[in-house]
Design a protein around this motif. Sequence first.
Motif, PDB file in Angstrom:
ATOM      1  N   UNK A  69       4.556  11.068  -5.442  1.00 25.74           N
ATOM      2  CA  UNK A  69       5.905  10.912  -4.901  1.00 25.74           C
ATOM      3  C   UNK A  69       6.250  12.136  -4.068  1.00 25.74           C
ATOM      4  N   UNK A  70       6.467  11.931  -2.788  1.00 24.15           N
ATOM      5  CA  UNK A  70       6.789  13.037  -1.892  1.00 24.15           C
ATOM      6  C   UNK A  70       7.683  12.535  -0.778  1.00 24.15           C
ATOM      7  N   UNK A  71       8.340  13.449  -0.115  1.00 20.54           N
ATOM      8  CA  UNK A  71       9.207  13.107   1.008  1.00 20.54           C
ATOM      9  C   UNK A  71       8.401  12.426   2.114  1.00 20.54           C
ATOM     10  N   UNK A  72       7.183  12.945   2.377  1.00 26.26           N
ATOM     11  CA  UNK A  72       6.387  12.379   3.466  1.00 26.26           C
ATOM     12  C   UNK A  72       6.016  10.929   3.182  1.00 26.26           C
ATOM     13  N   UNK A  73       5.638  10.648   1.928  1.00 27.70           N
ATOM     14  CA  UNK A  73       5.243   9.273   1.605  1.00 27.70           C
ATOM     15  C   UNK A  73       6.453   8.340   1.549  1.00 27.70           C
ATOM     16  N   UNK A 118       0.824  -1.209   0.000  1.00 28.62           N
ATOM     17  CA  UNK A 118       0.000   0.000   0.000  1.00 28.62           C
ATOM     18  C   UNK A 118       0.862   1.264   0.000  1.00 28.62           C
ATOM     19  N   UNK A 119       1.961   1.238   0.757  1.00 32.28           N
ATOM     20  CA  UNK A 119       2.844   2.407   0.810  1.00 32.28           C
ATOM     21  C   UNK A 119       3.494   2.665  -0.547  1.00 32.28           C
TER      22      UNK A 119
END
Length: 441
Positions: free
Chosen positions: A295-299, A286-287
């Motif tokens: 696409x991001x730093x948090x994810x 899922x991640x």
Amino acid sequence: MYGAILGDIIGSPFEFDRGDKTKDFELFTDSCSFTDDTVMTLAVAEALMAVGKDADANEIKDAVVSSMQNWGRKYPDAGYGGRFGHWLWAKDPKPYRSYGNGSAMRVSAAGWLYDSLERTREAARATAEVTHNHPEGIKGAEATASAIFLARNGESKEAIKEYITREFNYDLNRTLDEIRPTYHMDESCQRTVPEAIIAFLEADSFEDAVRGAVSLGGDADTLGAITGSIAEAYYGIPAILIAECRARIDEGLMTDTLNHFDEALGRTGNREPWADVPDGNRPIEAAIARLYEQSSRERLEEFFDILLDRMGQNGDFLVPYMTDTPFFTDEDLERVQIGKTYHLDHDVRMKIQTLMDEQKREWIGIFTSEEEMNKGDDAPVRMNRSVTDILQIAWNQENITGVVINPFGNSFRMQRATIGALLELHRRNCAKEETKNGENN
């Protein structure tokens, strides 16, 4: 301190104007390594912790001289300047009126260890004066430590800028875009510290701050170290970058000093547990899917946190193997009964199956489920291996570029440097958990 070390490591390939003056570069490469900035940062931290918060200036100076000489002699090839290199080996080392940026790049621990801004500046001044007793050298150290102190105590960027401008008369009204075109190698405090602070002031994250500092060129590792030390105090540092930092320094003296520093600040280094993550690898899938959506730093941090939790659970991945020796002969297969255990009377030679990318680099393909593995064309021999084990295997093999999770579906690649950082963070988590359990028992 992690911020200073990461800034040094990230900036190291670009020192002496070797970069393209851009923020768009690969954060960690094989060319990244710690330099004298890291060595001396740890040396100063060790000295300040050894003498304690109440030490006077002379006690600090004596401890800093001893510690910096000890560390410098253990790491003689870290890239010291000429005069400082001689100072490291002097029997009776004396300050030499330097206004170089070395006083600022090594001072970060002073910004963390004291309870008042006045005391922080006194300690920073003492760490500088043993070598950099020129007014500009002292100013650079005090300004950097002051910015760290203010940032870690929740002051706004506006307040930090106002204080540094008023107290140290640095021009912080310029922008990186204005500085970058004409900025070149300059090892002075007066042409490094204000630029490093501006990189912090313009940034929207720890990583963005370091990228901004390195993009200026010049003494990129020291710019990165100074900016990183302030940005850490303001933003904090993602766990994966802390693990990356620890994986790229020497285990033992360096990591032990970082551990001691964390303890001195009352930091456990543990993440908050992901209590809602169920057993199994579905959260990993899922991640990865969420990373495909955005696409991001948090994810990305979320993905690594989930993966670390799976390692902590001793979870398994499916790993394909190749073998040219069958487990059973055709005759044996006729007698096999489901649920029974069989012992082979011959050796079976097995090799982990690898994938080749367009650049002819080898990757180990690993799978979260049978469903993901069956998306491929063939049906290889597969075994369950713990996530930690398979990452360790990839880390140990220099010919392997890294691992690819679910290469036939929503895939995620991890290169060896990232794997090493994850393994280091996992080891730390396990060690702290053992210590906690021991205390409870």
